[in-house]
Write an enzyme that holds these catalytic residues in place. Structure first.
Site, PDB file in Angstrom:
ATOM      1  CD  GLU A  39     -44.113 -19.925  -7.235  1.00  0.00           C
ATOM      2  OE1 GLU A  39     -44.394 -19.943  -8.402  1.00  0.00           O
ATOM      3  OE2 GLU A  39     -44.994 -19.929  -6.203  1.00  0.00           O
ATOM      4  CG  LEU A  40     -43.144 -14.197 -11.307  1.00  0.00           C
ATOM      5  CD1 LEU A  40     -42.372 -13.261 -12.081  1.00  0.00           C
ATOM      6  CD2 LEU A  40     -43.940 -13.545 -10.045  1.00  0.00           C
TER       7      LEU A  40
ATOM      8  CB  ALA B 121     -43.836 -29.126  -5.502  1.00  0.00           C
TER       9      ALA B 121
ATOM     10  CB  CYS C 153     -48.219 -21.123 -10.068  1.00  0.00           C
ATOM     11  SG  CYS C 153     -47.481 -21.838  -8.323  1.00  0.00           S
TER      12      CYS C 153
HETATM   13  C1  UN1 Z   1     -48.903 -22.062  -6.177  1.00  0.00           C
HETATM   14  O1  UN1 Z   1     -49.618 -22.366  -6.875  1.00  0.00           O
HETATM   15  O2  UN1 Z   1     -48.499 -20.887  -5.924  1.00  0.00           O
HETATM   16  O3  UN1 Z   1     -46.950 -27.741  -5.896  1.00  0.00           O
HETATM   17  C2  UN1 Z   1     -48.071 -23.092  -5.167  1.00  0.00           C
HETATM   18  C3  UN1 Z   1     -48.207 -27.178  -5.670  1.00  0.00           C
HETATM   19  C4  UN1 Z   1     -48.494 -26.745  -4.286  1.00  0.00           C
HETATM   20  C5  UN1 Z   1     -48.076 -25.353  -4.213  1.00  0.00           C
HETATM   21  C6  UN1 Z   1     -48.549 -24.251  -5.411  1.00  0.00           C
HETATM   22  N1  UN1 Z   1     -47.464 -27.221  -3.188  1.00  0.00           N
HETATM   23  O4  UN1 Z   1     -49.056 -27.433  -6.112  1.00  0.00           O
END
Ligand code: UN1
Length: 511
Positions: A264-265, A461, A298
């Site tokens: 998960e990058l 999310a 991310c």
């Molecule tokens: C992350 O930045 O590694 O969707 C995860 C989102 C969070 C998770 C981010 N629920 O922004």
């Protein structure tokens, strides 16, 4: 303001953190001490050792032993333990969320939100513990039954990043646990205290249920520990969250031994704004997406792809909204934006803005490292909006900072091509009330990302969906939906309850 010393005490943290913990036993380290500073005020939170090879071996051995016992527990009973972990997290939510905020720098609301994600994934995993379904197939042979079942893998290695110092662990560990695995976790060396706080929260649950040490182990260290894990055949699955550079190294090492990985990058997430967008909704989604967690998710919004007919209006509204942002101590709920994680991140922010200008881009606001007593850690920057072109190298790369690039488009096809025209493929969004535009964006000819939203920003999310993305984002999926399947091995079983042995494919083999 929070009394940090008593917070640390309540979370069971000493001035020197253990180098490893097997849940029940904390192992001190040796050698050089590393310092854990808060980006909020620069204060020293704790010191810690990196685990050495011997401690790694000891922790992994504990995990392996725990797995042998844990896999015999019926899955719903495993779920009951996870339910208790969820309860313990509920009780610790305020303290843990505050420490997340203080150690990582995200706003208190986001720190609490991160702990809420942990609680939610516990609830999800409890239900899942009764739903690890396999299919039953019709055998082509008489008096035969064919079905599949799912078995645990063993010890799952989890490598997580500083920006979600605890939630990402829980997405992996809680699902892995109900599936019957033990977990060995390497947290980011930038957030060692929250990882050890989790161990403190888990301890009582482990003791109450007479669970073995090693079910949830933590090992502190830098990249080297991650390399040990990636190369270690005793870890059948490595779930790694972090940069694409890190993920490529982990993916190659795990692939070389034919292990499994969930990667998960990096993301390079865009929002498309069409002439049918509700601009009030857009503003909320885009500003939160771009400056939430100071642009260090991310899923952060990095590009705003705006139709030419409303480009100037959106630009003016965004710049005006940014002017109202309050930047400062994230524990003070009046502030919207906290600090970046460290000085390296500040350098990445200033360099990105320099590079943007060199490539011909224009900075509309931001480009300032804040100074003054409130910003003594020197990690606070002003969120920036820039005008840019999609092909700029800086726009093509993920900078973990609050920098938003504005791009202009004429046709929806062009907007989708721009949105997809990067190497990463994590999250994407469109703001429109036109059903045809929305459906086109979600179709196979639309967004190429793992997450595609309509009238919602790119970040935030929910845990119930599978989380992850395509291309250089790594292709892994964590959290909800059927992501659990990656934490188990599938076994196909064919059982003959007759008294002859017919062969499949109509083969006869008489002798
Ligand atoms: C992350 O930045 O590694 O969707 C995860 C989102 C969070 C998770 C981010 N629920 O922004």
């Amino acid at each position: 303001m929070t009394d940090i010393q008593s917070l640390l005490q309540r979370l069971g943290l000493d001035r020197v953190l253990p180098a490893a913990s097997t849940g029940l036993i904390a192992y001190p380290g040796q050698g050089a001490l590393h310092q854990d500073h808060s980006p909020v005020d620069g204060a020293l939170i704790a010191e810690f050792h990196y685990a050495d090879a011997a401690l790694y071996e000891r922790s992994l051995a504990a995990c392996q032993e725990a797995f042998l016992a844990w896999r015999q527990w019926p899955a719903p009973k495993r779920g009951e333990v996870v339910r208790q972990i969820g309860e313990a997290l509920r009780a610790a939510k305020q303290d843990l969320g505050t420490l997340v905020s203080y150690e990582m720098g995200k706003s208190l609301q986001e720190g609490l939100g991160e702990v809420q994600e942990m609680i939610d994934i516990c609830d999800f995993a409890v239900g899942l513990s009764r739903q690890l379904y396999g299919l039953t197939m019709h055998s082509e042979r008489p008096e035969h039954r064919m079905y599949e079942q799912w078995h645990p893998l063993g010890v799952v290695g989890i490598i997580s990043a500083f920006n979600f110092p605890v939630a990402v662990w829980s997405w992996n560990a809680m699902i892995a646990a109900v599936c019957g695995n033990a977990c060995l976790w390497k947290p980011s060396e930038k957030t060692p205290a929250t990882a050890m706080a989790i161990q403190h929260i888990l301890k009582e649950v482990l003791q109450r249920n007479a669970l073995p040490e090693g079910l949830f182990a933590v090992i502190q260290g830098s990249r080297e520990v991650g390399e040990w894990m990636a190369q270690d055949e005793r870890l059948p699955l490595i779930s790694a969250t972090g940069s694409t550079r890190m993920g490529k190294a982990v993916g190659q090492a795990v692939g070389a031994r034919l292990g499994k990985s969930i990667l998960e990058l990096g993301g390079n997430n865009a929002i498309i704004v069409t002439p049918h967008a509700n601009l009030d909704m857009l503003l909320r989604g885009a500003v939160f997406g771009a400056v939430g967690t100071a642009g260090q998710r991310c899923t952060s919004t990095r590009r705003l792809i705006v139709h030419e007919s409303l480009y100037e209006e959106v630009k003016a509204k965004m710049v005006k909204a940014y002017a109202q942002l309050r930047i400062g101590n994230p524990l003070d709920e009046a502030n919207h934006v906290g600090p970046l994680i460290d000085q390296d991140a500040v350098t990445a922010y200033t360099q990105a803005l320099q590079n943007l200008q060199k490539e011909g881009g224009r900075i509309l606001c931001g480009n300032r490292v804040l100074e003054g007593p409130e910003y003594s850690s020197r990690c606070y920057v002003e969120p920036s909006i820039c005008e840019a072109e999609n092909h700029f190298q800086i726009v093509q790369s993920e900078t973990f900072a609050p920098i938003l690039y504005l791009l202009k488009y004429k046709s929806l096809d062009e907007a989708i091509a721009l949105q997809n025209g990067v190497k990463q493929g994590l999250s994407s969004a469109i703001f429109t009330s036109d059903m045809r535009e929305a459906e086109r964006f979600l179709s196979a000819q639309g967004s190429d990302c793992g997450i595609a939203n309509v009238n919602i920003g790119t970040s935030g999310a929910e845990i119930g969906g599978a989380f992850g993305g395509e291309k250089e984002t790594g292709g892994g999926r964590e959290s909800g939906s059927d992501s659990w399947k990656a934490y188990m091995r599938r076994q196909t079983n064919t059982l003959n309850f007759g008294s002859s042995l017919p062969l499949a494919q109509g083969i006869s083999f008489d002798f």
